[in-house]
Design a protein around this motif. Structure first.
Motif, mmCIF file in Angstrom:
data_model
loop_
_atom_site.group_PDB
_atom_site.id
_atom_site.type_symbol
_atom_site.label_atom_id
_atom_site.label_comp_id
_atom_site.label_asym_id
_atom_site.label_seq_id
_atom_site.Cartn_x
_atom_site.Cartn_y
_atom_site.Cartn_z
ATOM 1 N N CYS A 128 0.724 -0.995 0.021
ATOM 2 C CA CYS A 128 -0.043 0.161 0.281
ATOM 3 C C CYS A 128 0.720 1.408 0.011
ATOM 4 O O CYS A 128 0.323 2.635 -0.713
ATOM 5 C CB CYS A 128 -1.367 0.158 1.174
ATOM 6 N N ARG A 129 1.673 1.292 1.375
ATOM 7 C CA ARG A 129 2.688 2.129 1.065
ATOM 8 C C ARG A 129 3.466 3.152 -0.336
ATOM 9 O O ARG A 129 3.430 3.980 -1.113
ATOM 10 C CB ARG A 129 3.657 2.385 1.988
ATOM 11 N N LYS A 130 4.377 1.360 -1.051
ATOM 12 C CA LYS A 130 4.528 1.371 -1.750
ATOM 13 C C LYS A 130 4.118 2.245 -3.785
ATOM 14 O O LYS A 130 4.098 3.172 -4.662
ATOM 15 C CB LYS A 130 4.504 0.695 -2.727
ATOM 16 N N PHE A 131 2.494 2.146 -3.489
ATOM 17 C CA PHE A 131 1.728 2.547 -4.656
ATOM 18 C C PHE A 131 0.957 3.644 -3.750
ATOM 19 O O PHE A 131 -0.131 4.248 -4.676
ATOM 20 C CB PHE A 131 0.875 1.758 -5.518
ATOM 21 N N LYS A 132 1.131 4.081 -2.367
ATOM 22 C CA LYS A 132 0.437 4.998 -1.887
ATOM 23 C C LYS A 132 -0.643 4.542 -1.711
ATOM 24 O O LYS A 132 -2.110 5.790 -1.953
ATOM 25 C CB LYS A 132 0.853 7.101 -2.997
ATOM 26 N N LEU A 133 -0.776 3.375 -1.593
ATOM 27 C CA LEU A 133 -2.680 3.767 -1.025
ATOM 28 C C LEU A 133 -2.965 3.930 0.318
ATOM 29 O O LEU A 133 -2.795 3.386 1.343
ATOM 30 C CB LEU A 133 -2.984 2.227 -1.244
ATOM 31 N N TRP A 134 -3.237 5.371 0.788
ATOM 32 C CA TRP A 134 -3.099 5.697 1.816
ATOM 33 C C TRP A 134 -4.304 5.148 2.555
ATOM 34 O O TRP A 134 -4.243 4.928 4.203
ATOM 35 C CB TRP A 134 -3.011 6.741 2.457
ATOM 36 N N HIS A 135 -5.765 4.897 2.063
ATOM 37 C CA HIS A 135 -6.518 4.470 3.089
ATOM 38 C C HIS A 135 -6.363 2.529 3.033
ATOM 39 O O HIS A 135 -6.871 2.640 4.906
ATOM 40 C CB HIS A 135 -7.930 4.897 2.241
ATOM 41 N N GLY A 136 -5.726 2.241 2.651
ATOM 42 C CA GLY A 136 -5.212 0.646 2.580
ATOM 43 C C GLY A 136 -4.698 0.701 3.966
ATOM 44 O O GLY A 136 -4.401 -0.064 5.097
ATOM 45 N N VAL A 137 -3.462 1.950 3.782
ATOM 46 C CA VAL A 137 -2.548 1.613 4.804
ATOM 47 C C VAL A 137 -2.732 2.358 6.520
ATOM 48 O O VAL A 137 -2.953 0.800 7.214
ATOM 49 C CB VAL A 137 -1.562 3.024 4.764
ATOM 50 N N SER A 138 -3.613 2.971 6.566
ATOM 51 C CA SER A 138 -4.294 3.359 7.935
ATOM 52 C C SER A 138 -5.539 2.566 8.470
ATOM 53 O O SER A 138 -5.494 2.623 9.201
ATOM 54 C CB SER A 138 -5.456 4.915 7.402
ATOM 55 N N LYS A 139 -6.497 1.947 7.483
ATOM 56 C CA LYS A 139 -7.294 1.315 7.980
ATOM 57 C C LYS A 139 -6.767 -0.482 8.537
ATOM 58 O O LYS A 139 -7.219 -1.349 9.139
ATOM 59 C CB LYS A 139 -8.402 0.902 6.499
ATOM 60 N N ASP A 169 -23.008 11.337 -0.187
ATOM 61 C CA ASP A 169 -22.394 12.953 -0.884
ATOM 62 C C ASP A 169 -21.112 12.336 -1.061
ATOM 63 O O ASP A 169 -19.795 12.723 -1.118
ATOM 64 C CB ASP A 169 -22.238 13.241 0.511
ATOM 65 N N LEU A 170 -21.306 10.497 -1.864
ATOM 66 C CA LEU A 170 -20.002 10.307 -2.364
ATOM 67 C C LEU A 170 -19.664 10.518 -3.190
ATOM 68 O O LEU A 170 -20.152 11.710 -4.529
ATOM 69 C CB LEU A 170 -20.483 9.313 -2.663
ATOM 70 N N SER A 171 -18.161 11.464 -3.448
ATOM 71 C CA SER A 171 -17.502 11.986 -4.029
ATOM 72 C C SER A 171 -16.613 11.469 -4.799
ATOM 73 O O SER A 171 -15.905 10.201 -3.887
ATOM 74 C CB SER A 171 -16.973 13.421 -4.598
ATOM 75 N N VAL A 172 -15.716 11.349 -6.411
ATOM 76 C CA VAL A 172 -15.115 10.759 -6.625
ATOM 77 C C VAL A 172 -13.045 11.105 -5.565
ATOM 78 O O VAL A 172 -12.121 10.804 -5.958
ATOM 79 C CB VAL A 172 -14.492 11.283 -8.255
ATOM 80 N N LYS A 173 -13.650 12.384 -4.965
ATOM 81 C CA LYS A 173 -12.215 12.822 -3.708
ATOM 82 C C LYS A 173 -11.859 11.425 -2.766
ATOM 83 O O LYS A 173 -11.070 11.642 -1.479
ATOM 84 C CB LYS A 173 -12.264 14.105 -3.312
ATOM 85 N N HIS A 174 -13.108 10.693 -2.310
ATOM 86 C CA HIS A 174 -12.712 9.558 -1.416
ATOM 87 C C HIS A 174 -11.712 8.354 -1.474
ATOM 88 O O HIS A 174 -11.466 8.089 -2.512
ATOM 89 C CB HIS A 174 -14.288 9.145 -1.759
ATOM 90 N N PRO A 175 -11.204 8.320 -0.264
ATOM 91 C CA PRO A 175 -9.524 8.269 -0.126
ATOM 92 C C PRO A 175 -9.773 6.383 -0.937
ATOM 93 O O PRO A 175 -9.087 5.812 -1.470
ATOM 94 C CB PRO A 175 -9.155 8.078 0.656
ATOM 95 N N TYR A 176 -10.637 6.103 -0.744
ATOM 96 C CA TYR A 176 -11.605 4.615 -1.030
ATOM 97 C C TYR A 176 -11.112 4.511 -2.488
ATOM 98 O O TYR A 176 -10.613 3.279 -3.540
ATOM 99 C CB TYR A 176 -13.361 4.086 -0.134
ATOM 100 N N LEU A 177 -11.666 4.954 -3.360
ATOM 101 C CA LEU A 177 -11.437 4.689 -4.267
ATOM 102 C C LEU A 177 -10.150 4.771 -5.162
ATOM 103 O O LEU A 177 -10.013 5.537 -6.373
ATOM 104 C CB LEU A 177 -11.877 6.159 -5.411
ATOM 105 N N ARG A 178 -9.150 5.048 -4.750
ATOM 106 C CA ARG A 178 -7.666 5.050 -4.951
ATOM 107 C C ARG A 178 -6.794 4.124 -5.177
ATOM 108 O O ARG A 178 -7.535 3.221 -4.440
ATOM 109 C CB ARG A 178 -6.620 6.584 -4.025
ATOM 110 N N GLY A 179 -7.360 3.988 -6.386
ATOM 111 C CA GLY A 179 -6.820 2.128 -6.683
ATOM 112 C C GLY A 179 -8.118 1.359 -7.538
ATOM 113 O O GLY A 179 -8.053 0.079 -7.905
ATOM 114 N N ALA A 180 -9.483 2.535 -7.479
ATOM 115 C CA ALA A 180 -10.394 1.411 -8.116
ATOM 116 C C ALA A 180 -10.538 1.112 -9.416
ATOM 117 O O ALA A 180 -11.047 -0.045 -9.784
ATOM 118 C CB ALA A 180 -11.573 2.786 -8.004
ATOM 119 N N ALA A 181 -9.944 1.481 -10.407
ATOM 120 C CA ALA A 181 -9.398 0.764 -11.826
ATOM 121 C C ALA A 181 -8.949 -0.725 -11.333
ATOM 122 O O ALA A 181 -9.261 -1.812 -12.239
ATOM 123 C CB ALA A 181 -8.574 1.238 -12.968
ATOM 124 N N GLU A 182 -8.046 -0.468 -10.252
ATOM 125 C CA GLU A 182 -7.148 -1.875 -10.109
ATOM 126 C C GLU A 182 -8.390 -2.961 -9.527
ATOM 127 O O GLU A 182 -8.048 -4.010 -9.782
ATOM 128 C CB GLU A 182 -6.108 -1.973 -9.494
#
Length: 271
Positions: A128-139, A169-182
């Motif tokens: 997660c750190r390597k690909f800056k998936l910070w939501h995954g790191v934190s959770k 109020d879900l938006s494209v900025k939600h941190p869960y969505l980083r890596g959504a394509a993968e």
């Protein structure tokens, strides 16, 4: 079944009561609201006094709404303080710790695994750190910290690893969505409706047989049309440029994640 607002303690980290209960009419004899700082151990103890159950979830502070490399430290500290307070509160029978599917799905070997991902799996923090998936790191770090303390102190804790909450109020900025394509390409992009998530929390709290972790979702984004519909929700202004597939409902990506454990627990649950 215990009505939701009669549960002894409702936790919404960093949220003021005017936001948490906006528009909700409640009986003041059944609902008490506390302003507790998750970094102030004593304020948590005060809020927990006399409670039999805790529903814990974490949201970033208002002055730092985005997940970044420092958020994991904040979330871990908050989880540690809350679980320690629970350990010191004799009346607490069960803690329902709300985590995320991002603490499950991010692994180097996720594409080569023979079995589907489920609650037995953990995200790889280094990956997660390597690909800056910070939501995954934190959770992941916060949940592991909570589990370590719960087991050491003998706290009866159950975690719910929720998919992306389909809030209004879900938006494209939600941190869960980083890596959504993968996640989509891997067949592990899961979402959950608010009603189902609430029912899951109540079921897990009330059922004496509940234990460990539970993946919680009621939909998976694994077709082109699912992805288009979600994109339209996230970016309404771009709706005209998003086209639905000609073979609607036929083309799909194989699902590689399951929540059988939760479904089995909830089979006889009545909301």
């Amino acid at each position: 079944m215990v009505p939701f607002l009669e549960i002894d303690f409702l936790w919404d980290c960093f949220s003021g009561e005017e936001n948490l209960f906006n528009g909700i009419s409640s009986d003041p004899d059944k609902l008490r609201v506390f302003r507790s700082d998750p970094f102030d151990y004593h304020s948590i103890i005060d809020a927990l006094r006399g409670c039999s159950g805790l529903f814990y979830s974490f949201e970033p502070p208002f002055d730092q709404p985005n997940y970044d490399e420092y958020m994991a430290d904040v979330e871990v500290r908050a989880a540690h303080n809350v679980l320690e307070a629970c350990a010191q509160t004799e009346t607490i029978d069960k803690v329902i710790f709300t985590s995320s599917a991002t603490a499950v799905v991010w692994r180097e070997d996720r594409k080569t695994m023979e079995l589907d991902l489920d609650e037995r799996h953990w995200s790889d923090v280094n990956f997660c750190r390597k690909f800056k998936l910070w939501h995954g790191v934190s959770k992941t770090m916060a949940e592991k910290s909570a589990w370590a303390l719960a087991m050491d102190r003998g706290v009866n804790m159950v975690s719910i690893n929720a998919g992306l909450l389909m809030a209004h109020d879900l938006s494209v900025k939600h941190p869960y969505l980083r890596g959504a394509a993968e996640m989509y390409e891997d067949g592990v992009f899961v979402t959950v409706d608010l009603g189902f998530l609430v029912d899951a929390h109540i079921c897990v709290y009330e059922d004496v047989s509940s234990y460990g972790r539970y993946l919680c979702f009621n939909h998976i984004i694994n077709t082109h049309d699912d992805a288009v519909q979600l994109a339209r929700k996230l970016t309404p202004g771009a709706s005209s440029s998003l086209q639905q597939s000609d073979d609607y409902g036929k083309s799909f990506i194989e699902q590689r994640i399951n929540n059988k454990k939760l479904n089995k627990l909830m089979v006889d649950f009545e909301a």
